[in-house]
Design an enzyme around this catalytic site. Structure first.
Site, PDB file in Angstrom:
ATOM      1  N   SER A 136       3.105  19.384  43.664  1.00 36.66           N
ATOM      2  CA  SER A 136       4.300  19.234  42.827  1.00 36.66           C
ATOM      3  C   SER A 136       4.154  18.284  41.648  1.00 36.66           C
ATOM      4  O   SER A 136       4.755  18.511  40.595  1.00 36.66           O
ATOM      5  CB  SER A 136       5.497  18.806  43.682  1.00 36.66           C
ATOM      6  OG  SER A 136       5.205  17.625  44.401  1.00 36.66           O
ATOM      7  N   ASP A 187      13.354   9.701  44.452  1.00 38.97           N
ATOM      8  CA  ASP A 187      12.898  10.283  45.720  1.00 38.97           C
ATOM      9  C   ASP A 187      11.630   9.620  46.246  1.00 38.97           C
ATOM     10  O   ASP A 187      11.163   9.938  47.339  1.00 38.97           O
ATOM     11  CB  ASP A 187      12.681  11.799  45.583  1.00 38.97           C
ATOM     12  CG  ASP A 187      11.602  12.170  44.577  1.00 38.97           C
ATOM     13  OD1 ASP A 187      10.920  11.269  44.037  1.00 38.97           O
ATOM     14  OD2 ASP A 187      11.422  13.380  44.332  1.00 38.97           O
ATOM     15  N   HIS A 219       7.974  11.820  43.448  1.00 32.14           N
ATOM     16  CA  HIS A 219       7.580  12.476  42.201  1.00 32.14           C
ATOM     17  C   HIS A 219       7.642  11.546  41.001  1.00 32.14           C
ATOM     18  O   HIS A 219       8.526  10.686  40.922  1.00 32.14           O
ATOM     19  CB  HIS A 219       8.476  13.693  41.954  1.00 32.14           C
ATOM     20  CG  HIS A 219       8.365  14.737  43.011  1.00 32.14           C
ATOM     21  ND1 HIS A 219       9.375  14.993  43.909  1.00 32.14           N
ATOM     22  CD2 HIS A 219       7.341  15.575  43.325  1.00 32.14           C
ATOM     23  CE1 HIS A 219       8.995  15.957  44.735  1.00 32.14           C
ATOM     24  NE2 HIS A 219       7.761  16.315  44.402  1.00 32.14           N
TER      25      HIS A 219
END
Length: 257
Positions: free
Chosen positions: A29, A228, A231
């Site tokens: 990601s 979070d 990321h």
């Protein structure tokens, strides 16, 4: 009308350019990009200058067609998640600005969020799709210059995955070079800074400890994470793109005479 025709002709000439310098963007990601994606899984659409489109920067779309690159680069690749800003565009802008000999750049997005290294082994769907896309990228000319790889967060979940990461990554490098018939293909990997803290340092140690020809590691330590804690923020992705560009130019591009 004539101006529109000339614009279309220029775009077609850029896409057909035989001297494209091609970079594979792969991993999970943080390579696909989550910069600018909020807690409601919506991309804010804010593009810093380093991420603005440029007619000389192309991307290979999901249908294996060259198109002008726009953020999010992985929108039709990592399509089960919300993609945002990754390091690909900032990397390309920095490389082109620092090396005027580089004209057209082609980016080949392949990253998919939440994937472990075992999902990138030879024969697995993600690996084979990456190789397929890489081969398609040079069908009409151009040269693959490097793979940019940012992956490993999903391998911090168990001791076994962390302990075997280095061997699996080295096997990945050997396989992809062999399958692309590029035995010295540069690989620039990113040492992760997020994941399960129990095994995070073990994976980082493996990434920083790989000692193979034409493999370098850029350490993401110190870059800002989103709320979070997994990321990178947009600003951090821009910084990472510049760090990757510096690593590429320093290690794999001969300085002008």
């Amino acid at each position: 009308m004539e101006e529109q025709f000339n614009s279309q002709e220029n775009e077609e000439n850029t896409i057909r350019n035989d001297n494209k310098q091609i970079f594979i963007l792969s991993g999970q990601s943080n390579m696909a990009g989550r910069g600018g994606v909020n807690s409601h899984k919506k991309f804010d659409g804010i593009l810093p200058p380093e991420c603005q489109p440029d007619p000389k920067i192309l991307r290979l779309d999901a249908h294996l067609k060259w198109v002008e690159a726009h953020e999010p680069l992985h929108g039709d690749i990592d399509n089960k998640k919300t993609c945002g800003i990754g390091p690909g565009m900032p990397f390309t802008k920095a490389v082109r600005s620092q090396d005027p000999s580089i004209d057209v750049v082609g980016l080949v997005p392949c990253a998919v969020g939440g994937t472990a290294i075992k999902e990138w082994e030879k024969g697995a769907h993600l690996y084979e799709n990456m190789v397929k896309r890489a081969k398609a990228s040079i069908r009409c000319g151009g040269e693959i210059k490097a793979i940019l790889w940012y992956q490993g967060e999903s391998d911090t979940s168990s001791q076994h995955d962390a302990d075997t990461y280095k061997a699996n990554m080295e096997r990945f490098i050997h396989n992809v070079r062999s399958d692309l018939c590029l035995p010295t293909l540069p690989i620039i990997q990113v040492a992760i800074i997020s994941g399960n803290k129990t095994w995070l340092e073990k994976v980082r140690e493996s990434q920083l400890g790989i000692n193979l020809p034409n493999v370098v590691c850029v350490d993401a330590k110190g870059l800002e994470l989103r709320e979070d804690n997994l990321h990178l923020t947009t600003e951090a992705q821009v910084k990472l793109g510049n760090m990757l560009a510096d690593a590429y130019l320093k290690n794999f591009v001969s300085p002008p005479c």
